[in-house]
Scaffold this motif. Structure first.
Motif, mmCIF file in Angstrom:
data_model
loop_
_atom_site.group_PDB
_atom_site.id
_atom_site.type_symbol
_atom_site.label_atom_id
_atom_site.label_comp_id
_atom_site.label_asym_id
_atom_site.label_seq_id
_atom_site.Cartn_x
_atom_site.Cartn_y
_atom_site.Cartn_z
ATOM 1 N N THR A 91 14.474 34.772 -27.697
ATOM 2 C CA THR A 91 13.865 33.728 -26.073
ATOM 3 C C THR A 91 14.099 33.517 -25.271
ATOM 4 N N GLY A 92 13.469 33.670 -23.960
ATOM 5 C CA GLY A 92 13.962 33.077 -22.842
ATOM 6 C C GLY A 92 14.841 31.532 -22.809
ATOM 7 N N GLU A 93 14.764 31.009 -23.364
ATOM 8 C CA GLU A 93 15.273 29.759 -23.795
ATOM 9 C C GLU A 93 16.276 29.709 -23.831
ATOM 10 N N THR A 94 16.277 29.832 -24.893
ATOM 11 C CA THR A 94 17.783 30.855 -26.024
ATOM 12 C C THR A 94 18.896 30.944 -25.306
ATOM 13 N N ALA A 95 17.765 32.391 -24.408
ATOM 14 C CA ALA A 95 18.853 32.820 -23.217
ATOM 15 C C ALA A 95 19.354 32.097 -22.857
ATOM 16 N N THR A 96 19.277 31.196 -22.087
ATOM 17 C CA THR A 96 19.404 30.066 -21.041
ATOM 18 C C THR A 96 20.451 29.150 -21.690
ATOM 19 N N LYS A 97 19.737 29.068 -22.773
ATOM 20 C CA LYS A 97 20.587 27.690 -22.709
ATOM 21 C C LYS A 97 23.016 27.982 -23.388
ATOM 22 N N MET A 98 22.261 30.153 -23.945
ATOM 23 C CA MET A 98 23.687 30.537 -24.833
ATOM 24 C C MET A 98 24.656 31.074 -23.054
ATOM 25 N N ALA A 101 16.006 42.923 -26.790
ATOM 26 C CA ALA A 101 14.689 42.348 -25.699
ATOM 27 C C ALA A 101 15.430 40.874 -25.608
ATOM 28 N N VAL A 102 14.090 40.060 -24.470
ATOM 29 C CA VAL A 102 14.681 38.729 -24.309
ATOM 30 C C VAL A 102 12.862 38.225 -24.491
#
Length: 803
Positions: free
Chosen positions: A148-155, A181-182
């Motif tokens: 997810t977008g939130e996970t991508a931002t966290k990571m 994909a995100v």
């Protein structure tokens, strides 16, 4: 003309300041609370409504007729989905799905994420759109994942991460996966919630179970073809169930199970995806009761009703002061229509002011409200076009009823009677009826509050069979092997005298900070009889750490090298075996392995405390991972002991978050819904009784004003203050008494029905209802009495002179 109406309306509101303020304050509170409660209820009702295929998407569950009765299960074997698609007509798409935590790493960063193992068709069935990467197929290969977008931002700090490689721990191994994909973040009103999506074939249990039908551990979702109904699917799948579950059906027949009304021992059913959030399973069938959101809406409506009843009562009571004005207007040529419009306009102005203030107050309260009720609802729920139109229509109807009725009553008055100042309202039946209804609602809400809190306290203080005050559970979410982590924890904490014991298992007790609840069940044959048990993998010192009482035999012990083939069962499991000596039981599992029962422990609540204790079997198998550590601490210095555990964890697993919590906190989290409901009903009952008393106080003021001369005369002829107070108060208390008589059976019926959802519950004692009735009477007496005592204490000469 309109300007004239508005000017007169405003002057009358200013003239009767106390009643205007009482009405506006009451209506403002009611509208603010109604907006917040409606927002919460609509959010709950919106769960899973965002899926484009929601009308044709279902979760599969199987109802089995067993010797214990009908049982439903949403856990399915790995080969089921593909076999259903091939052999049962009418299925458009089908996908497996399984939620688990996964440790995901990128360079030196570790995140413990909510992982969803799914088939590729999952994204054709459900609506989880991609914002970057492969939008048509977010899982193009076995080695790809989507986040997810939130996970991508966290990571990574941004969402431009397609093509990057993550390390994901699957079971005890770590594998590289490429981000394909995100995805958009999962909506807060989705029953399926994830941070990362992994192809189902990568699940650690997949390879060993891909052709096994008696290992069931994941849900299956499907979309029906156009024109196919769930009823047709159920009929079409009967032969399939009889074929693939033949062995299990024969076992059930042998053990005495009875078929259902269609002669089936196994029957597939479909649960609409929009019902998943509300579903519970009783007697083999899904029940999607939306009780919680409807109760919230009900509380909002009764609060609005109470305040509208106040408004009607006060307007009718005030109307006697305006009779000469009405008579004069009629003499000067005013017609009924104009008078009605004039009085209705005054009501509309009050309502519009209250709605405006209500919106402001609800906006100011939304943050603490969301925290208090643990809801993710937003104003977006009540600002949708359909809801706005419905709200505007409701307000029009409410003003028409609440403001229009008194207006209609006054406009119909004849000119002569109006000039004489006589308003004949019969015996105040409407006023009294509304007061009774208000207090009926208030008493029901108070009774509900008392029973709800009583039930929560009952569950909270219930003996669960283990020590929940002095044991900390810690999710094992780090990189290291779970057994190695337990040994390191034991070693690290062994020098601390306040740490008494350390153990672990593959399932948590209550609901931990990781939000995960898991269970595992298995079936086997014993002496020609099919038995089902919950299974739990534990480490040494499990019973000692949790203070679980041993009934007979022993627990797993390091001195016995063969304990990996030993079993410890609970009392319920021992009863299911039916052996006089449970320690003599030998069980053949996996065809070639024989297990021996070495101990029987007392029943303890290893699952939801709202349900009965089920049969349980404990295993000691180092090939099966543990997911939680338990640490028992001494009763003194608990804060320092907790800090010591946290420090030890951070030393052992520096990359993983520490999510330790006491077991009593975990148990408390399982009551979240009950606590939210109790808070809402408590708040509703408090507000309801305040609003009812506000109206009662205003009515009592008018009654006292109307009877000033009578009070003066009675005091002149010798009446005491107490007798006059009693005379003025008794009529109101009679109404509250009547409300108690009406409310008690209604409250008892609904609360008794609600308590049946719990395996054990508080007794529905008459004291709950008596307390509610006495509370309502006491509050009403104080409300009315404060005014009547003052009137009764006044100088009679002054009263008669004023009159």
């Amino acid at each position: 003309m309109l300007k004239n109406y508005l000017k007169i309306a405003w002057r009358n509101l200013i003239k009767n300041k106390i009643f205007s303020i009482a009405n506006i304050v009451g209506l403002t509170c009611a509208f603010a609370v109604a907006i917040l409660l409606s927002m919460t209820a609509l959010f709950e009702l919106s769960f899973d409504q965002f899926h484009e295929n929601k009308n044709s998407t279902y979760q599969v569950y199987l109802t089995s007729q067993t010797p214990r009765g009908a049982e439903a299960s949403t856990s399915n074997p790995v080969p089921l989905a593909s076999a259903l698609k091939e052999e049962v007509p009418g299925i458009k798409q089908i996908a497996r799905s399984l939620s688990e935590d996964a440790l995901v790493s990128y360079q030196d960063k570790d995140l413990d994420l909510d992982a969803e193992y799914v088939d590729a068709e999952f994204f054709n069935i459900f609506t989880f759109p991609a914002i970057a990467g492969n939008a048509n197929n977010p899982l193009p290969s076995k080695n790809s994942v989507s986040i997810t977008g939130e996970t991508a931002t966290k990571m990574f700090g941004n969402t431009d991460v397609v093509g990057k490689v993550l390390q994901v721990r699957v079971g005890s191994e770590v594998y590289p996966f490429t981000i394909a994909a995100v995805l958009e973040n999962t909506p807060s009103n989705s029953s399926i919630d994830f941070d990362i999506v992994i192809p189902f074939e990568n699940h650690p249990e997949y390879e060993s179970n891909k052709d096994v039908w008696n290992s069931q551990f994941h849900p299956v979702y499907l979309q029906l073809e156009d024109g196919m109904t769930p009823q047709q699917f159920e009929i079409n799948s009967r032969a399939f169930a009889n074929l693939h579950y033949e062995g299990s059906i024969e076992s059930d027949k042998r053990d005495g199970a009875s078929p259902d009304e269609n002669g089936q021992y196994k029957q597939f059913h479909l649960l609409p995806v929009t019902d998943m959030h509300f579903a519970s399973f009783k007697a083999g069938k899904a029940d999607a009761a939306r009780t919680f959101p409807y109760i919230i809406l009900g509380v909002a409506l009764v609060i609005l009703f109470i305040v509208c009843a106040n408004f009607i009562n006060m307007n009718i009571a005030l109307s006697e002061k305006r009779l000469k004005e009405i008579g004069m207007r009629k003499t000067l040529g005013a017609v009924k229509k104009q008078l009605f419009f004039q009085f209705w306009m005054e009501s509309v102005i009050v309502f519009l002011i209250a709605i405006g203030l209500g919106l402001v107050v609800s906006n100011l309260l939304i943050a603490p409200f969301k925290t208090l009720f643990a809801t993710k609802a937003t104003f977006a729920e009540v600002t949708k076009p359909g809801i706005v139109v419905l709200f505007a229509t409701s307000i029009f109807v409410i003003t028409l009823i609440a403001g229009g009725y008194p207006a209609l009553l006054l406009s119909k008055l004849s000119t002569l009677r109006a000039l004489k100042g006589k308003l004949d309202l019969g015996k105040n039946r409407l006023r009294n009826g509304l007061i009774v209804l208000q207090f009926v609602i208030a008493i029901i809400l108070i009774s509900g509050t008392l029973v709800l809190h009583g039930q929560i306290d009952f569950l909270r203080n219930k003996d669960l069979g283990y020590n929940k005050e002095q044991v900390v559970s810690i999710p094992l979410n780090g990189r290291k092997d779970s057994y190695a982590v337990l040994e390191l924890l034991r070693d690290e904490l062994s020098r601390n005298p306040n740490i008494l014991s350390v153990s672990g298992s593959d399932s948590n007790l209550g609901l931990g900070k990781d939000g995960s609840i898991t269970s595992s069940a298995m079936g086997f044959d014993y002496k020609g009889k099919g038995l089902v048990t919950n299974a739990l993998t534990v480490d040494y010192d499990y019973a000692k750490t949790l203070d679980i009482a041993l009934q007979s035999g022993r627990m797993f012990n390091r001195e016995y090298s063969t304990d990996s083939l030993s079993l410890v069962i609970n009392e319920s499991m021992a009863k299911q075996f039916g052996e006089e000596d449970p320690l003599s039981i030998r069980i053949n599992m996996d065809d070639s392995v024989t297990y021996s029962v070495v101990g029987v422990i007392k029943d303890y609540y290893f699952q939801d405390v709202k349900k009965d204790v089920k049969p349980l079997t404990l295993f000691l198998n180092r090939n099966w991972d543990l997911y939680y550590a338990y640490v028992k601490i001494a009763p003194n210095n608990t804060a320092q002991s907790f800090d010591a555990i946290k420090s030890a964890w951070e030393k052992i697993e520096p990359q993983a978050d520490f999510l330790g919590s006491f077991l009593d906190e975990n148990v408390d989290r399982t009551f979240r819904r009950e606590k939210s409901m109790a808070t809402i009903i408590t708040s509703g009952s408090v507000l309801g009784i305040i609003l009812s008393c506000l109206g009662l106080f205003a009515i009592s003021m008018l009654v006292v004003a109307q009877r000033t001369k009578e009070i003066g005369v009675r005091k002149v002829v010798g009446a005491s203050v107490s007798s006059v107070t009693f005379l003025l108060t008794k009529d109101f208390l009679k109404l509250v008494g009547l409300a108690f008589i009406i409310a008690t059976p209604i409250a008892w019926y609904f609360l008794n029905e609600w308590l049946q959802n719990y395996a054990s519950h508080v007794n529905l004692s008459p004291l709950f209802f008596l307390t509610a009735g006495i509370t309502a009477c006491l509050i009403a007496f104080i409300t009315v009495g404060s005014r009547t005592v003052k009137a009764a204490s006044a100088n009679p000469v002054k009263s008669l002179r004023d009159e």
